[in-house]
Design an enzyme around this catalytic site. Sequence first.
Site, mmCIF file in Angstrom:
data_model
loop_
_atom_site.group_PDB
_atom_site.id
_atom_site.type_symbol
_atom_site.label_atom_id
_atom_site.label_comp_id
_atom_site.label_asym_id
_atom_site.label_seq_id
_atom_site.Cartn_x
_atom_site.Cartn_y
_atom_site.Cartn_z
ATOM 1 N N THR A 40 0.837 -1.206 0.000
ATOM 2 C CA THR A 40 0.000 0.000 0.000
ATOM 3 C C THR A 40 0.873 1.258 0.000
ATOM 4 O O THR A 40 0.577 2.239 -0.686
ATOM 5 C CB THR A 40 -0.916 0.003 1.246
ATOM 6 O OG1 THR A 40 -1.671 -1.197 1.237
ATOM 7 C CG2 THR A 40 -1.850 1.199 1.253
ATOM 8 N N HIS A 43 2.046 1.896 -3.427
ATOM 9 C CA HIS A 43 1.020 2.561 -4.260
ATOM 10 C C HIS A 43 1.000 4.062 -3.991
ATOM 11 O O HIS A 43 0.892 4.869 -4.911
ATOM 12 C CB HIS A 43 -0.373 1.991 -3.966
ATOM 13 C CG HIS A 43 -0.551 0.561 -4.395
ATOM 14 N ND1 HIS A 43 -0.401 0.163 -5.703
ATOM 15 C CD2 HIS A 43 -0.862 -0.554 -3.696
ATOM 16 C CE1 HIS A 43 -0.609 -1.140 -5.782
ATOM 17 N NE2 HIS A 43 -0.885 -1.606 -4.574
#
Length: 341
Positions: A40, A43
Amino acid sequence: MKALVKQSAGSGFVLKDVPEPSIRDDEVLIRVRRAGVCGTDVHIYEWDDWAKGRCKPPFVVGHEFAGEVAQVGKLVTDVREGDRVTAEGHIVDGRCLLCRTGNAHVCPYTRIIGVDRDGCFAEYISMPGTNVWHLDDNISFDIGGIHDPMGNAFHTALTADIPGATVLITGCGPIGIFAVGICAAAGASRIIASDVNDTRLALAKTMGAHDAVHPEEAEATVKRWTNGLGVDVVLEMSGVPSAIHQAFALVRVGGRVQMLGIPAKPIDVNFATEIIFKGITIYGVVGRRMYDTWHQMTRFLRSGEFDPTPVITHRFPLEEIDEAMRVIKSGEAGKVILEIA
Ligand code: NAD
Ligand code: ZN
């Protein structure tokens, strides 16, 4: 304090001096010692379409951590200054239908640290007292700092019937490798792990996989150990479309597919042949069950039957976040952690 900040739309993080967080009466302030870097964070670092749609800079990034309690709000009764802790990073409302029926992990009002509010790649973080989780004295901050992804693996594995089961794990990223060790500790009779990456397959072997194979070898291996029937349980931990189809293909009739990996885009599934006529059960995994998963994780660690230490392969200071990101993207790493204090 020092913190890694997503300063604005665009790629990268900025290391800068920001004010220490202040706490409300129901919160605690934690001095962060270790933090885990996760997909995450990649990202958000790269500022991909998901991050653009979800995040509102500026904010401090990071959601996996452990540290020491530095200050306690006056409504928090079971946490003391100096306690060694980690925390559930999903902050839920506690009031909705899901929260009040034991399903807080899918609370629609969830706010995630390091995504929706300031996170833990910093010297201090504030957390609601209810989210704090105490670490046993013999659990290091290294291990404390990876409770979040380990918890994903515990949730995925232990909501299936693992004792005695034949298990295929597709995807041996950090979470898949944790799952190998958890299935071994939980008494799976055969653990077949698949990945395209040999470094990660070697880690899966270290953590107790009986077979660590490339995807194209998975079918023959599964058939060999299941009389051609297919495995009882698949843990899908890659999010890659071909692996998802393989999960449906190699689970036995009436078996169970636990889906953790997140595909980047919608994928075509033949519901009739892949799911319905096989009579399989599919379980979508979100985060960690609150707090069943946390209790299970603590007890497995306490038993000594599950040791995640080999999964941590790299450590960096906050200053070297760019190198940490490079290592993660290269696929040469297991779990990458930041040493903050
Ligand atoms: P990761 O990207 O490090 O691991 C994925 C692994 O899958 C990699 O090792 C990759 O080499 C492997 N892979 C690629 N193609 C494959 C194939 N055809 N067959 C088998 N393996 C293949 O990720 P991670 O941090 O371990 O997380 C695993 C997945 O879980 C990711 O998709 C992540 O987004 C997702 N995730 C979901 C939740 C949740 O709550 N549902 C939480 C955290 C992470
Ligand atoms: Zn809720």
